[in-house]
Enzyme design. Structure first.
Site, PDB file in Angstrom:
ATOM      1  N   GLU A   6       0.134  -7.117   9.228  1.00 20.38           N
ATOM      2  CA  GLU A   6       1.343  -6.732   8.532  1.00 20.38           C
ATOM      3  C   GLU A   6       2.523  -7.378   9.263  1.00 20.38           C
ATOM      4  OE1 GLU A   6       1.663  -4.914   5.782  1.00 20.38           O
ATOM      5  OE2 GLU A   6      -0.475  -4.454   5.578  1.00 20.38           O
ATOM      6  N   LYS A  57      -5.658   2.775   3.516  1.00 18.55           N
ATOM      7  CA  LYS A  57      -6.738   2.194   2.717  1.00 18.55           C
ATOM      8  C   LYS A  57      -7.825   3.207   2.401  1.00 18.55           C
ATOM      9  CE  LYS A  57      -6.095  -2.560   4.376  1.00 18.55           C
ATOM     10  NZ  LYS A  57      -6.633  -3.666   5.182  1.00 18.55           N
ATOM     11  N   LYS A  96       0.806  -1.229   0.000  1.00 23.48           N
ATOM     12  CA  LYS A  96       0.000   0.000   0.000  1.00 23.48           C
ATOM     13  C   LYS A  96       0.833   1.270   0.000  1.00 23.48           C
ATOM     14  CE  LYS A  96      -2.267  -1.886   3.451  1.00 23.48           C
ATOM     15  NZ  LYS A  96      -2.209  -3.324   3.155  1.00 23.48           N
ATOM     16  N   GLY A 153      -0.498 -14.843   9.957  1.00 23.35           N
ATOM     17  CA  GLY A 153      -0.296 -14.042   8.747  1.00 23.35           C
ATOM     18  C   GLY A 153      -1.411 -13.068   8.467  1.00 23.35           C
ATOM     19  N   VAL A 156      -6.932  -2.742  -0.690  1.00 27.94           N
ATOM     20  CA  VAL A 156      -8.127  -2.599   0.148  1.00 27.94           C
ATOM     21  C   VAL A 156      -8.985  -3.847  -0.029  1.00 27.94           C
ATOM     22  CG1 VAL A 156     -10.174  -1.232   0.651  1.00 27.94           C
ATOM     23  CG2 VAL A 156      -8.103  -0.094  -0.201  1.00 27.94           C
ATOM     24  N   ASP A 168      -2.470   1.429   8.697  1.00 24.10           N
ATOM     25  CA  ASP A 168      -2.896   0.609   7.562  1.00 24.10           C
ATOM     26  C   ASP A 168      -4.283   1.016   7.078  1.00 24.10           C
ATOM     27  OD1 ASP A 168      -2.371  -1.716   5.828  1.00 24.10           O
ATOM     28  OD2 ASP A 168      -4.094  -2.579   6.853  1.00 24.10           O
ATOM     29  N   ALA A 185      -8.195  -7.032   0.471  1.00 23.99           N
ATOM     30  CA  ALA A 185      -7.512  -8.255   0.019  1.00 23.99           C
ATOM     31  C   ALA A 185      -8.044  -8.669  -1.351  1.00 23.99           C
ATOM     32  CB  ALA A 185      -7.650  -9.364   1.050  1.00 23.99           C
TER      33      ALA A 185
END
Length: 813
Positions: A666, A681, A578, A663, A608, A677, A610
């Site tokens: 980040e 977005k 991003k 996972g 944004v 984050d 995924a």
């Protein structure tokens, strides 16, 4: 009567010659045959080099002579029975002694005239004809060896002599009788006074065509090392395939523009007598090859083949004397013709003010001198300008009889080249409309050939060349998906994914032939070198592969600094990172504009939501004329997972750690928890809605204690976070007591954007949001009374990698 011609590649080794003999014996028939031969293997190159070295006074010119002797004596040993070898070796030695005397004379005088060169180069065909003749004789095959210099008569234009066809035909018919078999050396001839000449490079085709014409043969078979004429040079285009049939005109066009088909002068006697030509493969004799015929067959493909000429130069002659009936053009091309300079490209401005023509690079100095001498007076009085020269060029030609009936073919050509960043410098189309020629930078030749072949022949696979940086959770999952989908994409969509480059923070590996995605990790560890993005980008650009895509799966703020250079090189960028899209607005805008100008893609759907189709949906709305008024969204699957998961049994700090291990965060979860984050977005969405904003314009209400945000590393961060577990538990209990849920919400309206942690009740669409889902409510002019809702998994390596994969596929135009 059958006429067979074997090229040098068909005679390049003893095993090759045995294959040629097998074909000859299989073609034996009562009507007889004539076998025309080129020099064996690379003999002509050795002869040429020996002559040039001898003329330059270099004593080691004998090295090439020794190689020729060693090769031909070896072939005698391999092909002739031991008891028959003695007289054959004596014969070959005699020819080689003549050759040695000639080159010694060149060495002593320092003179290699075109006339002497013709005599020198003819020894290759003489040697090959004698060896094959003796070999066939020992096999019991009745054959007669003819002297081409007694039969093929020419003028004294040494180097590329013009055949006297009338006399040559009479001589051929006098010496060749039906029912007998003959061997005839190709390429060589002589003047009426018996001075040796040659028919030009690859002139053996011409010899064979003259024999076929004189004897009115039904067909000429040319045996070489490929299974017919290919749709493109297979050394450049791996997907090139044989062409079933060509007309004489198509073959002539392709040959003129560099295709390895048949020596262009050879077409005329065949065309005149209506003789078909079959191009066959000595090493795959059962394959049908390519038929060249006067019969124009219906073919749905307008383009039959693509040829390329390397090392081209363009010269432009301009000035007031060019236009009108001045005769300048006639003088120019007569001048070039007299010096046997091939003009392979020609175009003239409609104003007649200038003439641009293309010639092989090796003729440049000669042509510049000729023009300056011929037009010195016009240049002195400024009626003709100094010659403009453009070097390091190449030319690609599309050829096909049906091209003149095809609408939009030129547009399709230029669009395909433009999409791949290939600049067209000059354009020409023949008056017959059988070809379109474009001049391009030499470095783009291979790329252009592949692009056009893919466009017009729907190559078996359309290739996407991937350069992937970042092989963490998302990156390695993407590679796993690529490995799993490769065969499916090839079978169902004819798309081939070629992993040409890969890098992590430590090592990088590039290979334009491809890295196997199934075991990329082992290859990277074993063959990789220290990561240097400057070198990575430079090599990616140098490869100059069509349909190249740079994939940024990092969270680095450094990698996006290369986007501009990558896009400028006509390479698409797909980013799950991003930081490159949420950068300063002028940089973002420049990269978007640059991608449009270079006709490539800058795609970041996974920035944004995924794998959710958020950005594409917004783009479709805006491009169709709708206006986005408001966006309300839960954009962090990570934070939603955390606020949905932590409870009295699962402390806040352990829930965050668990999310990181899965996972879902980040690499540094502080980016998620700080709201950074989410801020990026909503900024990205705001920009897609048309807002001119930077990250500083997004208002943030942080829920994370300042002490945690300022932690020096992750270990300290988790220690501090544990300290605040009770704080977060009280926050959760308070919301629960009110019958509400905690949601970290981003909001955009035309006035700006903000992010904050809020409590939502059961009636709010965000209340029932589960797991790591994202949800967006998009209010537009069209969706004003009831917002457009997009909801689904918004975090996780699998869905994010799938979204990146989707973007990669969207780069294919």
């Amino acid at each position: 009567m059958k006429i067979l011609k074997f090229g040098g590649s068909s005679l390049a080794c003893a095993g090759c010659i045995e294959k040629a003999k097998k074909i000859i014996l299989s073609r034996s028939n009562p009507a007889g045959m004539v076998i025309v031969l080129s020099a064996m293997g690379d003999t002509t190159d050795h002869l040429s080099r020996a002559g040039e070295r001898a003329a330059s006074g270099v004593e080691d010119y004998t090295i090439d002579l020794n190689i020729i002797e060693k090769q031909h004596i070896h072939w005698v040993h391999e092909l002739i029975p031991v008891n028959e070898q003695s007289h054959v070796i004596s014969l070959i030695k005699k020819i080689l002694n003549e050759l040695e005397d000639l080159t010694n004379g060149i060495y002593l005088t320092g003179d290699l005239s075109i006339k002497t060169r013709d005599k020198l180069l003819g020894y290759g065909e003489i040697l090959s004809a004698n060896i094959l003749y003796e070999s066939l004789k020992t096999d019991g095959f009745p054959v007669i060896l003819l002297n081409a210099r007694e039969l093929i008569r020419t003028d004294d234009k040494f180097g590329q002599a013009v055949v006297n066809r009338e006399i040559t035909y009479k001589l051929l018919r006098r010496h060749i009788k039906k029912g007998s078999n003959y061997i005839l050396p190709g390429f060589i001839a002589s003047t009426m006074t018996d001075i040796p000449t040659t028919l030009g490079r690859n002139g053996s085709d011409y010899t064979a065509a003259l024999v076929a014409g004189a004897m009115k043969a039904g067909k000429l078979e040319i045996w070489t090392d490929v299974s017919g004429v290919m749709t493109a040079d297979p050394r450049m285009v791996k997907q090139a395939r044989p062409i079933e049939s060509l007309t004489y005109e198509e073959a002539m066009e392709l040959s003129t523009f560099g295709a390895r088909i048949i020596h262009p002068p050879a077409i005329q006697p065949l065309l005149h007598e209506g003789i078909d030509v079959q191009i066959r493969n000595t090493f795959a004799p059962d394959e049908p090859g390519t038929l060249i015929t006067s019969d124009i067959r219906n073919n749905e493909h307008p383009v039959k083949g693509i040829s390329g000429i390397d090392r081209l130069v363009l010269l432009t002659l301009s000035g007031t004397s060019i236009s009108g009936p001045s005769g300048i053009a006639a003088r120019l091309f007569r001048l070039l013709s007299n010096q046997s300079v091939d003009v392979v490209f020609l175009t003239q401005a409609s104003s007649e003010y200038s003439i641009t023509f293309g010639i092989p690079e090796n003729h440049l100095d000669l042509v510049i001198t000729l023009i300056r001498d011929e037009f010195s007076l016009e240049m002195k009085y400024n009626r003709i300008n100094p010659v403009e020269v453009e070097t390091d060029l190449a030319m690609v030609a599309l050829v096909g009889n049906n091209m003149k009936r095809s609408i939009g073919l030129s547009g399709k050509t230029f669009a395909a080249l433009g999409r791949n960043g290939i600049n067209v410098i000059a354009i020409a189309q023949g008056s017959t409309e059988r070809n379109i020629s474009v001049v391009i930078d030499r470095k783009d030749l291979k790329k252009a050939m592949n692009v056009l072949h893919e466009t017009f022949f729907l190559s078996q696979y359309r290739k996407i060349n991937l350069f992937i940086v970042g092989v963490g959770n998302v990156g390695k999952t993407l590679l796993k998906q690529i490995a799993a989908q490769k065969k499916y994409l090839q079978k169902e969509f004819s798309i081939e994914l070629n992993l040409a480059g890969i890098a992590n923070s430590r090592k990088m590996l590039l290979n334009n032939e491809g890295i196997t995605p199934e075991n990329w990790k082992e290859q990277l560890e074993k063959k990789g070198i220290k990561t240097d993005m400057r070198v990575f980008i430079r090599k990616m650009k140098t490869y100059n592969l069509r349909n190249s895509v740079f994939v940024d799966n990092t969270a680095s703020s450094e990698i996006p600094k290369w986007y501009e250079e990558i896009l400028d090189a006509s390479i698409s960028v797909v980013a799950s990172n991003k930081t490159g899209i949420a950068t300063d607005y002028p940089i973002y805008l420049n990269n978007r504009s640059l991608a449009r100008r270079r006709n490539v893609s800058l795609l970041f759907e996974t920035n944004v939501g995924a794998g959710l189709p958020v950005i594409k949906t917004m783009n479709d709305l805006v491009q169709s004329g709708d206006k986005i008024l408001r966006i309300e969204a839960v954009l962090s699957g990570t934070l939603n997972y955390i606020f949905n998961t932590f409870d009295s049994q699962n402390r806040f700090s352990s829930t965050v750690r668990n999310a990181m291990e899965k996972g879902l965060t980040e690499p540094d979860p502080r980016i998620d928890l700080s709201g950074e984050d989410v801020a990026r977005k909503i900024l990205i969405l705001a920009r897609e809605a048309g807002a001119v904003m930077n990250i500083e314009d997004v208002k943030r209400e942080s829920f994370l204690p300042e002490e945690c945000l300022k932690s020096k590393d992750l270990d300290e961060f988790f220690l501090l976070l544990e300290k605040y577990d009770d704080y977060f538990e009280r926050m959760r209990q308070e919301a629960e007591s009110e019958g509400k849920s905690l949601r970290y919400v981003a909001e955009y309206i035309e006035k700006g954007a903000k992010i904050r942690l809020i409590k939502v009740d059961r009636n709010h669409p965000f209340y029932h949001l589960e797991g790591k889902d994202n949800i967006l409510l998009i209010t537009t002019e069209r969706y004003k009374s009831q917002p457009l809702v997009i909801q689904g998994a918004g975090a996780g390596a699998e869905v994010t990698a799938a979204g990146v994969f989707g973007d990669i596929m969207r780069t294919v135009h």
